[in-house]
Design an enzyme around this catalytic site. Structure first.
Site, PDB file in Angstrom:
ATOM      1  N   ARG A   1       6.091  -6.863  -9.897  1.00  0.00           N
ATOM      2  CA  ARG A   1       7.152  -7.487 -10.673  1.00  0.00           C
ATOM      3  C   ARG A   1       6.838  -8.975 -10.735  1.00  0.00           C
ATOM      4  NH1 ARG A   1       8.223  -3.140 -12.140  1.00  0.00           N
ATOM      5  NH2 ARG A   1      10.152  -1.963 -11.951  1.00  0.00           N
TER       6      ARG A   1
ATOM      7  N   ARG B   1       2.451   4.384  -2.879  1.00  0.00           N
ATOM      8  CA  ARG B   1       1.833   5.425  -3.722  1.00  0.00           C
ATOM      9  C   ARG B   1       0.795   4.817  -4.669  1.00  0.00           C
ATOM     10  NH1 ARG B   1       7.630   7.287  -3.640  1.00  0.00           N
ATOM     11  NH2 ARG B   1       7.882   5.274  -4.642  1.00  0.00           N
ATOM     12  N   ILE B   2       1.205   3.772  -5.413  1.00  0.00           N
ATOM     13  CA  ILE B   2       0.287   3.217  -6.420  1.00  0.00           C
ATOM     14  C   ILE B   2      -0.817   2.414  -5.733  1.00  0.00           C
ATOM     15  CG2 ILE B   2       0.087   1.843  -8.534  1.00  0.00           C
ATOM     16  CD1 ILE B   2       3.130   2.402  -8.963  1.00  0.00           C
TER      17      ILE B   2
ATOM     18  N   MET C   1       0.852  -1.199   0.000  1.00  0.00           N
ATOM     19  CA  MET C   1       0.000   0.000   0.000  1.00  0.00           C
ATOM     20  C   MET C   1       0.882   1.241   0.000  1.00  0.00           C
ATOM     21  SD  MET C   1      -3.126   0.778  -0.041  1.00  0.00           S
ATOM     22  CE  MET C   1      -4.627   1.211   0.812  1.00  0.00           C
TER      23      MET C   1
ATOM     24  N   HIS D   1       3.804  -5.296 -19.691  1.00  0.00           N
ATOM     25  CA  HIS D   1       4.404  -4.341 -18.740  1.00  0.00           C
ATOM     26  C   HIS D   1       4.176  -2.881 -19.174  1.00  0.00           C
ATOM     27  CE1 HIS D   1       7.885  -3.879 -15.615  1.00  0.00           C
ATOM     28  NE2 HIS D   1       7.035  -2.861 -15.551  1.00  0.00           N
TER      29      HIS D   1
ATOM     30  N   GLU E   1      11.058 -11.009 -18.974  1.00  0.00           N
ATOM     31  CA  GLU E   1      10.360 -10.115 -19.915  1.00  0.00           C
ATOM     32  C   GLU E   1      11.273  -9.780 -21.088  1.00  0.00           C
ATOM     33  OE1 GLU E   1       8.920  -6.710 -17.729  1.00  0.00           O
ATOM     34  OE2 GLU E   1       7.578  -7.923 -16.527  1.00  0.00           O
TER      35      GLU E   1
HETATM   36  P1  NAP Z   1       6.043   2.625  -3.007  1.00  0.00           P
HETATM   37  O1  NAP Z   1       5.287   3.899  -2.805  1.00  0.00           O
HETATM   38  O2  NAP Z   1       7.413   2.506  -2.450  1.00  0.00           O
HETATM   39  O3  NAP Z   1       5.123   1.433  -2.458  1.00  0.00           O
HETATM   40  C1  NAP Z   1       5.586   0.160  -2.216  1.00  0.00           C
HETATM   41  C2  NAP Z   1       4.831  -0.394  -1.027  1.00  0.00           C
HETATM   42  O4  NAP Z   1       5.207  -1.757  -0.839  1.00  0.00           O
HETATM   43  C3  NAP Z   1       5.112   0.347   0.260  1.00  0.00           C
HETATM   44  O5  NAP Z   1       3.903   0.737   0.843  1.00  0.00           O
HETATM   45  C4  NAP Z   1       5.823  -0.677   1.135  1.00  0.00           C
HETATM   46  O6  NAP Z   1       5.421  -0.478   2.478  1.00  0.00           O
HETATM   47  C5  NAP Z   1       5.311  -1.996   0.566  1.00  0.00           C
HETATM   48  N1  NAP Z   1       6.227  -3.101   0.808  1.00  0.00           N
HETATM   49  C6  NAP Z   1       7.578  -3.155   0.621  1.00  0.00           C
HETATM   50  N2  NAP Z   1       8.049  -4.336   0.993  1.00  0.00           N
HETATM   51  C7  NAP Z   1       6.986  -5.054   1.437  1.00  0.00           C
HETATM   52  C8  NAP Z   1       6.844  -6.351   1.965  1.00  0.00           C
HETATM   53  N3  NAP Z   1       7.901  -7.145   2.148  1.00  0.00           N
HETATM   54  N4  NAP Z   1       5.614  -6.781   2.304  1.00  0.00           N
HETATM   55  C9  NAP Z   1       4.539  -5.961   2.185  1.00  0.00           C
HETATM   56  N5  NAP Z   1       4.614  -4.710   1.685  1.00  0.00           N
HETATM   57  C10 NAP Z   1       5.830  -4.270   1.320  1.00  0.00           C
HETATM   58  O7  NAP Z   1       6.175   2.304  -4.546  1.00  0.00           O
HETATM   59  P2  NAP Z   1       5.140   2.605  -5.741  1.00  0.00           P
HETATM   60  O8  NAP Z   1       5.510   3.851  -6.410  1.00  0.00           O
HETATM   61  O9  NAP Z   1       3.766   2.426  -5.235  1.00  0.00           O
HETATM   62  O10 NAP Z   1       5.539   1.379  -6.725  1.00  0.00           O
HETATM   63  C11 NAP Z   1       5.414   0.054  -6.271  1.00  0.00           C
HETATM   64  C12 NAP Z   1       6.008  -0.939  -7.239  1.00  0.00           C
HETATM   65  O11 NAP Z   1       5.150  -1.078  -8.353  1.00  0.00           O
HETATM   66  C13 NAP Z   1       7.343  -0.564  -7.862  1.00  0.00           C
HETATM   67  O12 NAP Z   1       8.429  -0.867  -7.020  1.00  0.00           O
HETATM   68  C14 NAP Z   1       7.370  -1.361  -9.134  1.00  0.00           C
HETATM   69  O13 NAP Z   1       7.961  -2.609  -8.910  1.00  0.00           O
HETATM   70  C15 NAP Z   1       5.896  -1.533  -9.465  1.00  0.00           C
HETATM   71  N6  NAP Z   1       5.486  -0.735 -10.640  1.00  0.00           N
HETATM   72  C16 NAP Z   1       5.088  -1.391 -11.762  1.00  0.00           C
HETATM   73  C17 NAP Z   1       4.661  -0.664 -12.856  1.00  0.00           C
HETATM   74  C18 NAP Z   1       4.208  -1.370 -14.095  1.00  0.00           C
HETATM   75  O14 NAP Z   1       4.348  -0.817 -15.173  1.00  0.00           O
HETATM   76  N7  NAP Z   1       3.653  -2.552 -13.992  1.00  0.00           N
HETATM   77  C19 NAP Z   1       4.679   0.726 -12.837  1.00  0.00           C
HETATM   78  C20 NAP Z   1       5.114   1.354 -11.690  1.00  0.00           C
HETATM   79  C21 NAP Z   1       5.514   0.607 -10.585  1.00  0.00           C
HETATM   80  P3  NAP Z   1       6.304  -0.992   3.711  1.00  0.00           P
HETATM   81  O15 NAP Z   1       7.681  -0.527   3.446  1.00  0.00           O
HETATM   82  O16 NAP Z   1       5.643  -0.396   4.891  1.00  0.00           O
HETATM   83  O17 NAP Z   1       6.168  -2.462   3.714  1.00  0.00           O
HETATM   84  C1  GLV Z   2       7.594   0.140 -13.871  1.00  0.00           C
HETATM   85  O1  GLV Z   2       7.506  -1.028 -13.791  1.00  0.00           O
HETATM   86  C2  GLV Z   2       8.239   0.972 -12.905  1.00  0.00           C
HETATM   87  O2  GLV Z   2       8.793   0.434 -11.946  1.00  0.00           O
HETATM   88  O3  GLV Z   2       8.211   2.185 -13.093  1.00  0.00           O
END
Ligand code: NAP
Ligand code: GLV
Length: 319
Positions: free
Chosen positions: A237, A156-157, A154, A285, A266
């Protein structure tokens, strides 16, 4: 003059500001992936490298680039970079958080809706000429409105997906390592331990980074806890899910469906077993792939490179 190497061909407007100040070299293609050897050779004099998620920036690459000061990665995730090796070598790593949040949440929710309502399967069948009659139970899916969604990661996204879910009158559960009292209070989201979330959710959305701790987070045991009507959506991922265990759970109808924007390898090989299943919706992706967002991400990378090469602190420093 400092040198910048970019591992994919990017639009002119994305690199224009860097070209005014630095010697910029770009890989010739926006599609063909550079090999590690090509990257070592092409970037050998670079002070900055602008990398894509598909580039493996490992210890050996970092060690082979003696001038390197900054690695700027096009994406918020940076599991493709050995950040410890970068840190040990005094190299700054930057990423592109925030600007892609809403765009990625839109995609996650689209994938959830499409998977729940079997949109892609129905579209494929129509185009293939299989729409012969209107059978009452054909293409019946799962209701999203009013269902329970469980968000693992939980951040940003995750929060942006949860806000969308509220608009669908969904009951929102989430799991993180740290509880977020502010969003619980403001939006009424409910914290749950991982197992509880898996047991109670109709839709499980993965949005953690890929780290040693989250690798294989969803495996055979976790899948066995889910409802047989549950759908899993992975926008995090590929490595967060054990793909073999996911295949087994889907093939034997232990869970209902999966929507996948990401894969362990990928581009996903076309003979991957998951691609043989009708209850899997797949995307290449594309979470952050809107024109405005990709250009905004590129602008962040360019600014970070410029800052480091001008000996200023960049925004969005990872290490
Ligand atoms: P973010 O704000 O850092 O959110 C990641 C969340 O994951 C944090 O709330 C973190 O909270 C939680 N987390 C980390 N380790 C964990 C664990 N072991 N168990 C449970 N929760 C855990 O990052 P974001 O900007 O939302 O992006 C998240 C991820 O989405 C990226 O790292 C990337 O891999 C993926 N993404 C994919 C795409 C796509 O194109 N498909 C695009 C953008 C991002 P805690 O630290 O409190 O656990
Ligand atoms: C996409 O997967 C990203 O991490 O921005």
């Amino acid at each position: 003059m400092d040198k910048v190497f970019i591992t994919r061909k990017l639009p002119d407007e994305a690199v224009a500001s860097l070209k005014e100040k630095f010697e910029v070299k770009m890989w010739h293609s926006d599609e063909i992936q550079m090999t590690s050897e090509e990257l070592k050779i092409e970037a050998k004099d670079a002070h900055a490298i602008w990398t894509m998620l598909s580039d493996k920036v490992d210890r050996s690459l970092i060690a082979s680039l003696p001038n390197l000061k900054v690695i700027s990665n096009l994406g918020v995730g940076y599991n493709n970079i050995d950040v410890e090796a970068a840190k040990e070598n005094g190299i700054i790593v930057t990423n592109t958080p925030g600007v892609l949040t809403e765009t990625t949440a839109d995609l996650a929710f689209s994938l959830l809706l499409a998977t729940a309502r079997r949109v892609m399967e129905a579209e494929r069948d129509l185009r293939a000429g299989h729409w012969k009659s209107r059978s009452p139970m054909q293409y019946t899916g799962m209701d999203v409105f009013g269902a329970t969604i469980g968000i693992i990661g939980m951040g940003r996204i995750g929060e942006a997906v949860a806000r969308r879910a509220k608009g669908f009158n969904m009951n929102v559960l989430y799991h993180n390592r740290t509880r977020k009292m502010d969003v619980e209070k403001e939006f009424g989201f409910t914290y749950a331990e991982l197992d509880t979330l898996l047991e109670e959710s109709d839709f499980i959305v993965l949005l953690t980074p890929l780290t040693p701790e989250t690798k294989g987070l969803i495996g055979e045991r976790e899948l066995s806890l889910m409802k047989d009507t549950a759908t899993i959506i992975n926008v995090a991922r590929g490595g967060v899910v054990d793909e073999q265990a996911l295949y087994d759970a889907l093939a034997t109808n232990k869970i209902w469906a999966a929507g996948l924007d990401v894969f362990e390898v990928e581009p996903v090989p076309l003979d991957h077993p998951l691609l043989t299943l009708p209850n899997v919706t797949v995307l290449p992706h594309i979470g952050s792939a809107s024109i405005r967002t990709r250009l905004a991400m590129m602008q962040m990378n360019a600014k970070a490179i410029e800052a480091v090469l001008e000996e200023k602190e960049p925004e969005n420093r990872v290490v």
